[in-house]
Design a protein around this motif. Structure first.
Motif, PDB file in Angstrom:
ATOM      1  N   ALA A  15      40.890  71.637  15.499  1.00 23.46           N
ATOM      2  CA  ALA A  15      41.828  72.182  14.593  1.00 23.46           C
ATOM      3  C   ALA A  15      43.248  71.448  14.677  1.00 23.46           C
ATOM      4  O   ALA A  15      43.742  71.098  13.683  1.00 23.46           O
ATOM      5  N   THR A  16      43.666  71.109  15.967  1.00 22.16           N
ATOM      6  CA  THR A  16      44.987  70.442  15.960  1.00 22.16           C
ATOM      7  C   THR A  16      44.954  69.102  15.236  1.00 22.16           C
ATOM      8  O   THR A  16      45.572  68.460  14.731  1.00 22.16           O
ATOM      9  N   ALA A  17      43.773  68.437  15.484  1.00 19.50           N
ATOM     10  CA  ALA A  17      43.611  66.952  14.996  1.00 19.50           C
ATOM     11  C   ALA A  17      43.691  67.201  13.448  1.00 19.50           C
ATOM     12  O   ALA A  17      43.795  66.285  12.778  1.00 19.50           O
ATOM     13  N   ALA A  18      42.780  68.153  13.189  1.00 20.59           N
ATOM     14  CA  ALA A  18      42.914  68.337  11.547  1.00 20.59           C
ATOM     15  C   ALA A  18      44.231  68.741  11.021  1.00 20.59           C
ATOM     16  O   ALA A  18      44.696  68.395   9.710  1.00 20.59           O
ATOM     17  N   LEU A  19      45.119  69.302  11.735  1.00 19.30           N
ATOM     18  CA  LEU A  19      46.359  69.722  11.116  1.00 19.30           C
ATOM     19  C   LEU A  19      47.430  68.539  11.065  1.00 19.30           C
ATOM     20  O   LEU A  19      48.525  68.508  10.251  1.00 19.30           O
ATOM     21  N   ALA A  20      47.114  67.428  12.035  1.00 19.57           N
ATOM     22  CA  ALA A  20      47.923  66.154  12.006  1.00 19.57           C
ATOM     23  C   ALA A  20      47.515  65.380  10.867  1.00 19.57           C
ATOM     24  O   ALA A  20      46.637  64.645  10.639  1.00 19.57           O
ATOM     25  N   VAL A  21      48.243  65.556   9.655  1.00 26.18           N
ATOM     26  CA  VAL A  21      48.574  64.827   8.440  1.00 26.18           C
ATOM     27  C   VAL A  21      49.193  63.403   8.581  1.00 26.18           C
ATOM     28  O   VAL A  21      50.142  63.324   8.928  1.00 26.18           O
ATOM     29  N   ALA A  22      48.328  62.376   8.166  1.00 25.14           N
ATOM     30  CA  ALA A  22      48.896  60.995   8.272  1.00 25.14           C
ATOM     31  C   ALA A  22      50.363  61.218   7.167  1.00 25.14           C
ATOM     32  O   ALA A  22      50.307  61.946   6.201  1.00 25.14           O
ATOM     33  N   SER A  23      51.204  60.326   7.452  1.00 29.63           N
ATOM     34  CA  SER A  23      52.603  60.212   6.550  1.00 29.63           C
ATOM     35  C   SER A  23      52.119  59.569   5.221  1.00 29.63           C
ATOM     36  O   SER A  23      51.047  58.872   5.414  1.00 29.63           O
ATOM     37  N   SER A  24      52.924  59.536   4.170  1.00 28.27           N
ATOM     38  CA  SER A  24      52.749  59.154   2.928  1.00 28.27           C
ATOM     39  C   SER A  24      53.901  59.015   2.290  1.00 28.27           C
ATOM     40  O   SER A  24      55.104  59.777   2.839  1.00 28.27           O
ATOM     41  N   TRP A  25      54.137  58.405   1.253  1.00 19.78           N
ATOM     42  CA  TRP A  25      55.372  58.144   0.225  1.00 19.78           C
ATOM     43  C   TRP A  25      55.241  57.814  -1.021  1.00 19.78           C
ATOM     44  O   TRP A  25      53.919  57.402  -1.280  1.00 19.78           O
TER      45      TRP A  25
ATOM     46  N   ALA B 193      62.816  56.920  -2.449  1.00 18.11           N
ATOM     47  CA  ALA B 193      61.534  57.199  -1.943  1.00 18.11           C
ATOM     48  C   ALA B 193      61.607  58.506  -1.311  1.00 18.11           C
ATOM     49  O   ALA B 193      62.362  59.083  -0.756  1.00 18.11           O
ATOM     50  N   ASN B 194      60.577  59.363  -1.663  1.00 19.66           N
ATOM     51  CA  ASN B 194      59.968  60.566  -0.852  1.00 19.66           C
ATOM     52  C   ASN B 194      59.094  60.154   0.184  1.00 19.66           C
ATOM     53  O   ASN B 194      58.064  59.752  -0.076  1.00 19.66           O
ATOM     54  N   ILE B 195      59.343  60.400   1.242  1.00 21.30           N
ATOM     55  CA  ILE B 195      58.500  59.895   2.512  1.00 21.30           C
ATOM     56  C   ILE B 195      58.137  61.545   3.041  1.00 21.30           C
ATOM     57  O   ILE B 195      58.862  62.489   3.575  1.00 21.30           O
ATOM     58  N   GLN B 196      56.792  61.855   3.009  1.00 26.53           N
ATOM     59  CA  GLN B 196      56.334  62.830   3.724  1.00 26.53           C
ATOM     60  C   GLN B 196      55.573  62.814   5.228  1.00 26.53           C
ATOM     61  O   GLN B 196      55.173  61.710   5.409  1.00 26.53           O
ATOM     62  N   PHE B 197      56.128  63.494   6.231  1.00 26.29           N
ATOM     63  CA  PHE B 197      55.395  63.160   7.430  1.00 26.29           C
ATOM     64  C   PHE B 197      55.396  64.569   8.110  1.00 26.29           C
ATOM     65  O   PHE B 197      55.783  65.686   7.668  1.00 26.29           O
ATOM     66  N   GLN B 198      54.852  64.696   9.327  1.00 25.02           N
ATOM     67  CA  GLN B 198      54.843  65.833  10.049  1.00 25.02           C
ATOM     68  C   GLN B 198      55.303  65.677  11.488  1.00 25.02           C
ATOM     69  O   GLN B 198      55.161  64.665  12.099  1.00 25.02           O
ATOM     70  N   ILE B 199      55.744  66.893  11.992  1.00 24.34           N
ATOM     71  CA  ILE B 199      56.375  66.926  13.424  1.00 24.34           C
ATOM     72  C   ILE B 199      55.394  67.838  14.221  1.00 24.34           C
ATOM     73  O   ILE B 199      54.993  68.892  13.821  1.00 24.34           O
ATOM     74  N   VAL B 200      54.859  67.469  15.205  1.00 24.82           N
ATOM     75  CA  VAL B 200      54.179  68.208  16.171  1.00 24.82           C
ATOM     76  C   VAL B 200      55.028  68.438  17.441  1.00 24.82           C
ATOM     77  O   VAL B 200      55.728  67.721  17.761  1.00 24.82           O
ATOM     78  N   TRP B 201      54.923  69.760  17.995  1.00 17.66           N
ATOM     79  CA  TRP B 201      55.252  69.886  19.324  1.00 17.66           C
ATOM     80  C   TRP B 201      54.753  68.849  20.520  1.00 17.66           C
ATOM     81  O   TRP B 201      53.521  68.379  20.347  1.00 17.66           O
ATOM     82  N   ARG B 202      55.324  68.407  21.301  1.00 20.91           N
ATOM     83  CA  ARG B 202      55.070  67.835  22.494  1.00 20.91           C
ATOM     84  C   ARG B 202      54.079  68.522  23.292  1.00 20.91           C
ATOM     85  O   ARG B 202      54.515  69.681  23.773  1.00 20.91           O
ATOM     86  N   ARG B 203      52.772  68.011  23.867  1.00 20.09           N
ATOM     87  CA  ARG B 203      52.017  68.730  24.626  1.00 20.09           C
ATOM     88  C   ARG B 203      52.778  69.086  26.076  1.00 20.09           C
ATOM     89  O   ARG B 203      53.122  68.024  26.483  1.00 20.09           O
ATOM     90  N   LEU B 204      52.598  69.860  26.502  1.00 18.56           N
ATOM     91  CA  LEU B 204      53.523  70.249  27.845  1.00 18.56           C
ATOM     92  C   LEU B 204      52.459  69.492  28.949  1.00 18.56           C
ATOM     93  O   LEU B 204      53.316  69.037  29.897  1.00 18.56           O
TER      94      LEU B 204
END
Length: 150
Positions: free
Chosen positions: A15-25, A135-146
């Motif tokens: 589920a975590t891997a599926a949420l990580a969306v690659a950036s695009s622009w 340009a519009n750049i879409q990206f995702q920020i994820v929490w650092r794993r503890l």
């Protein structure tokens, strides 16, 4: 047979891997002919990790020399503006820029409390009153794993 705990762990990782969306622009206006042609935008790392540096590498080209300019970056989180930066173009690339290819580099240190989620950056290159590129750049920020913090 796998235990229920192992199965839940595998499902959580999937589920975590599926949420990580690659950036695009994309260009702000795909029908406009900008003086500076953006070739690509690379976001490193992808996804960006809260509390770590994020780098944006933007290869571009220009048909005319550029002596100076401004880079305006507006950051949106869930379409809400959360940060705005105005920087000298010559701090992001070597000036003067000769006609031909060049690369803009920008690194931003993200605080550890940066919320995870989908972000968008509107990056504009301006010279005087002229918009050279946008340009519009879409990206995702994820929490650092503890466990990765150690």
């Amino acid at each position: 047979m796998a235990s229920a705990g192992n199965l839940l762990c595998v499902l959580a990782m999937a589920a975590t891997a599926a949420l990580a969306v690659a950036s695009s622009w994309e260009l702000c206006d795909k029908y406009k002919s900008y003086s500076v042609k953006i070739k690509d935008v690379e976001v490193l790392p992808d996804p960006v990790v809260s509390g770590q540096d994020a780098a944006f590498v933007v290869p571009a080209s220009t048909s005319v020399p550029i002596k100076s300019g401004t880079v305006i970056v507006t950051v949106l989180w869930h379409n809400i503006p959360v940060h705005r930066e105005v920087d000298d173009l010559c701090e992001k690339t070597k000036c003067p820029i000769a006609a031909g290819d060049f690369v803009l580099n920008s690194t931003q240190a993200l605080p550890g409390f940066t919320p995870s989620g989908k972000y968008k950056i509107r990056m504009q290159i301006v010279q005087g009153s002229s918009l050279l590129a946008c340009a519009n750049i879409q990206f995702q920020i994820v929490w650092r794993r503890l466990d990765a913090a150690a």
